[in-house]
Motif scaffolding. Sequence first.
Motif, mmCIF file in Angstrom:
data_model
loop_
_atom_site.group_PDB
_atom_site.id
_atom_site.type_symbol
_atom_site.label_atom_id
_atom_site.label_comp_id
_atom_site.label_asym_id
_atom_site.label_seq_id
_atom_site.Cartn_x
_atom_site.Cartn_y
_atom_site.Cartn_z
ATOM 1 N N GLN A 261 0.841 -1.207 0.000
ATOM 2 C CA GLN A 261 0.000 0.000 0.000
ATOM 3 C C GLN A 261 0.876 1.257 0.000
ATOM 4 N N GLU A 262 1.907 1.270 0.847
ATOM 5 C CA GLU A 262 2.785 2.443 0.919
ATOM 6 C C GLU A 262 3.604 2.578 -0.362
ATOM 7 N N ALA A 263 4.129 1.440 -0.866
ATOM 8 C CA ALA A 263 4.944 1.511 -2.089
ATOM 9 C C ALA A 263 4.092 2.036 -3.249
ATOM 10 N N ASN A 265 1.375 3.882 -3.006
ATOM 11 C CA ASN A 265 1.076 5.295 -2.740
ATOM 12 C C ASN A 265 2.233 6.168 -3.203
ATOM 13 N N ASN A 266 3.458 5.713 -2.908
ATOM 14 C CA ASN A 266 4.640 6.465 -3.351
ATOM 15 C C ASN A 266 4.697 6.528 -4.875
ATOM 16 N N MET A 267 4.384 5.404 -5.510
ATOM 17 C CA MET A 267 4.425 5.386 -6.981
ATOM 18 C C MET A 267 3.386 6.354 -7.550
ATOM 19 N N ARG A 268 2.235 6.380 -6.883
ATOM 20 C CA ARG A 268 1.150 7.280 -7.292
ATOM 21 C C ARG A 268 1.552 8.748 -7.104
ATOM 22 N N ARG A 269 2.179 9.035 -5.950
ATOM 23 C CA ARG A 269 2.445 10.433 -5.587
ATOM 24 C C ARG A 269 3.737 10.985 -6.159
ATOM 25 N N HIS A 270 4.773 10.127 -6.251
ATOM 26 C CA HIS A 270 6.092 10.666 -6.589
ATOM 27 C C HIS A 270 6.658 10.212 -7.932
ATOM 28 N N ALA A 271 6.212 9.024 -8.409
ATOM 29 C CA ALA A 271 7.001 8.379 -9.477
ATOM 30 C C ALA A 271 6.753 8.927 -10.884
ATOM 31 N N LEU A 313 7.733 9.108 6.583
ATOM 32 C CA LEU A 313 7.677 7.861 7.355
ATOM 33 C C LEU A 313 7.448 6.618 6.493
ATOM 34 N N GLY A 314 7.184 6.848 5.201
ATOM 35 C CA GLY A 314 6.786 5.722 4.348
ATOM 36 C C GLY A 314 7.828 4.618 4.252
ATOM 37 N N LEU A 315 9.035 4.976 3.779
ATOM 38 C CA LEU A 315 10.071 3.956 3.571
ATOM 39 C C LEU A 315 10.514 3.366 4.917
#
Length: 347
Positions: A261-263, A265-271, A313-315
Amino acid sequence: MKPEFKLAEQHYRYLFENANDAIWVHDMAGNILAANKACGNLTGYTQEELVGTNVKQFLTREFLQLAREVRRKLLSGESFQQPYEQRLVRKDGGTRIAEMVTSLVIVDEEMTGVQHIARDVTEERKLQQDTRIYSQLCIRAQERERERIALELHDDVTQGLLLLSQRLDMMTSSPRTKLSKSLQEKLGELHSLTNEAIAGLRRCAQDLRPRILDDLGLIAALEWMADDLVKDQGIGAHVEVLGTEHSLPNEVQLLLFRIAQEALNNMRRHAEASNVWITIQFGSDKVTLTLRDNGKGFKLPEKVEDLARIGKLGLAGMQERALLMRGELTLDSEPGKGTTVSVEVPT
Ligand SMILES: Nc1ncnc2c1ncn2[C@@H]1O[C@H](COP(=O)(O)OP(=O)(O)OP(=O)(O)O)[C@@H](O)[C@H]1O
Ligand SMILES: [Mg+2]
């Protein structure tokens, strides 16, 4: 002896005696030739007691093996990681954790002994372990709290709103209720708003604790998240299951789900990625979950804990969750080359 040698020797003696780190030298058979004051503090023996004692006395069988390995590598010239960690048994039977640097003592081109410099890191390691235990307790408490809130949202708040939505529907659609057109329109509006609120609450509850995970398991939940990426963001998402699927304990499923879920979310927000690939591979004694994107990538921090310090805090959370399962998290990213997050868990 040349005066500068004498000076150098005096200087070395002074450093040796007054160093904060424990320093000792033993001959090739392990008999201690010299030990400084700090060595006495570390081991609980006096300096006099230490001289002549064999270093085996400070090592349990397991750590004697490590000492032999270090010696073998030193003698063969094979490189190894220094400092390394060793456990020493004190005179009172207690153990200390020491961070050690070991080197050969060579006099006139002959190996005459081995020198160790050791820093007592017992308290530091204990503090790190306590912090880890504390943060893992927080993760578990957070999950319990999320589950409770999700249940409450589902059972109380959503049920109440569903009832309201039904009543509004009945009022506007029943031929028996005589309502003016404008009132009917207003009630219809309230009905749609109530339905929107219900959908919002359901999304929120799903995010907090997806029922699909409890009802249908991890793979279905990963597919559900992948579908969401396609629907919401138009990102191509591909789920692949490799090996023979076997059931995983509930907590492991939940932790793997949170990492995914966090990975994602990161892909959605940052990638800024156009595609992501989710692979879960079942091995005979481990399971590996990998999430990869073809986005812009980033420069990896030296330690993810450094990110936690600045509020990211994600990673760090992913890493803590991997450790909770005795697993290992690997991050791989480079600007322009996409990002891969992989977690391997023993089963
Ligand atoms: N898939 C990715 N693609 C590009 N950059 C990423 C990706 N994942 C993480 N990053 C970078 O790493 C940083 C740290 O990620 P992390 O998840 O720890 O924090 P965050 O997403 O910024 O905040 P938080 O997760 O706490 O809401 C991000 O701010 C982003 O710069
Ligand atoms: Mg994040």
